[in-house]
Scaffold this motif. Sequence first.
Motif, short mmCIF file in Angstrom:
data_model
loop_
_atom_site.label_atom_id
_atom_site.label_comp_id
_atom_site.label_asym_id
_atom_site.label_seq_id
_atom_site.Cartn_x
_atom_site.Cartn_y
_atom_site.Cartn_z
N LEU A 2 0.85 -1.18 0.00
CA LEU A 2 0.00 0.00 0.00
C LEU A 2 0.89 1.24 0.00
CD1 LEU A 2 -2.72 -1.02 2.61
CD2 LEU A 2 -3.21 -0.28 0.26
N VAL A 3 0.28 2.39 -0.25
CA VAL A 3 1.01 3.65 -0.17
C VAL A 3 0.17 4.63 0.64
CG1 VAL A 3 2.22 3.34 -2.35
CG2 VAL A 3 0.00 4.47 -2.33
N ILE A 30 3.50 -0.47 3.94
CA ILE A 30 3.33 0.82 3.26
C ILE A 30 4.64 1.14 2.56
CG2 ILE A 30 2.55 3.21 3.52
CD1 ILE A 30 0.63 0.92 4.59
N GLY A 31 4.67 0.94 1.26
CA GLY A 31 5.93 1.00 0.53
C GLY A 31 6.38 2.38 0.12
N ARG A 32 5.46 3.33 0.06
CA ARG A 32 5.79 4.70 -0.30
C ARG A 32 4.94 5.65 0.54
NH1 ARG A 32 9.04 2.05 -2.50
NH2 ARG A 32 9.83 2.15 -4.65
N MET A 33 5.53 6.78 0.91
CA MET A 33 4.82 7.84 1.63
C MET A 33 5.16 9.17 0.99
SD MET A 33 5.82 6.34 5.36
CE MET A 33 6.92 5.11 4.65
N VAL A 223 -2.97 3.57 7.22
CA VAL A 223 -3.65 3.60 5.93
C VAL A 223 -4.24 2.22 5.60
CG1 VAL A 223 -1.75 3.02 4.36
CG2 VAL A 223 -3.49 4.63 3.62
N THR A 224 -3.71 1.18 6.23
CA THR A 224 -4.24 -0.16 6.00
C THR A 224 -5.70 -0.26 6.44
OG1 THR A 224 -3.38 -0.87 8.14
CG2 THR A 224 -2.00 -1.28 6.23
N ASN A 225 -6.07 0.46 7.50
CA ASN A 225 -7.45 0.42 7.99
C ASN A 225 -8.41 1.10 7.02
OD1 ASN A 225 -5.44 0.67 10.45
ND2 ASN A 225 -7.20 -0.49 11.19
#
Length: 264
Positions: A2-3, A30-33, A223-225
């Motif tokens: 996810l990002v 979360i691979g990118r922010m 952000v996963t939620n």
Amino acid sequence: MLVDSHCHLDFPDFAEERAAIVARALAAGIGRMVTISTRVKRFQQIVEIAESFGDVYCSVGTHPHNAAEELDVTADELVRLSGHPKVVAIGEAGLDYYYDKAPRDAQAQGFRTHIAAARRTGLPLVIHSRDADDDMASILEDETGKGAFPFILHCFSSGRRLAEVGVALGGYVSFSGILTFKNSAELRAIAADVPRERLLVETDAPYLAPIPYRGKRNEPAYVTNTAKVLAETIGVSETEIADITTGNFFRLFTKIPRPDIAAG
């Protein structure tokens, strides 16, 4: 993967444990922010954070709350600053009639300046819009008529018409933790109708933590939620929503290198 397409890692809420917060996000997949600028005058602080972490990128721009303070910021300056390799977006800029912290004419002037920079650079414009649906739609239609530019309606909590106008003009719509709130049924109904190829997720951390963290400090790992609720809303699996939103992210934020799939 996810990002988090929108967070504020430069805010004081994170000062004491920024590295730990980034580490927790990476551990959560979360691979990118993208840490988002709210004041051009603080650009150096933002870019230094992005330079400190391989998976963190940033934008350059002025939040509408601060529009009156930075009317001297020109499109030329935004274009120049966006040349930094870690700067992948313009903004956030737009209209906020809820708080009205800056005169509305100053907000509109600043917004159009940012649009000009996005059009010239081809970088996506991160748009903040709150309680300003009609004026926002009008400016977007007017400015698109002068020449298209990529954009994202971030932390979307507006009405259905603005979502439809944004999509019709080629924009993306990003949903935050607000989507998970019990009283957000209308927002989820709007999200369900946004074309899948225009959907994004974000935290807007440190604000708007999703359920079950509502009321606490938000952070990119959460952000996963939001992604989970978006998946339920449009009727796909969590794996599918990750693929959809991450694919959209890399199509919009073209300056961010895609991860090496073979290595990952």
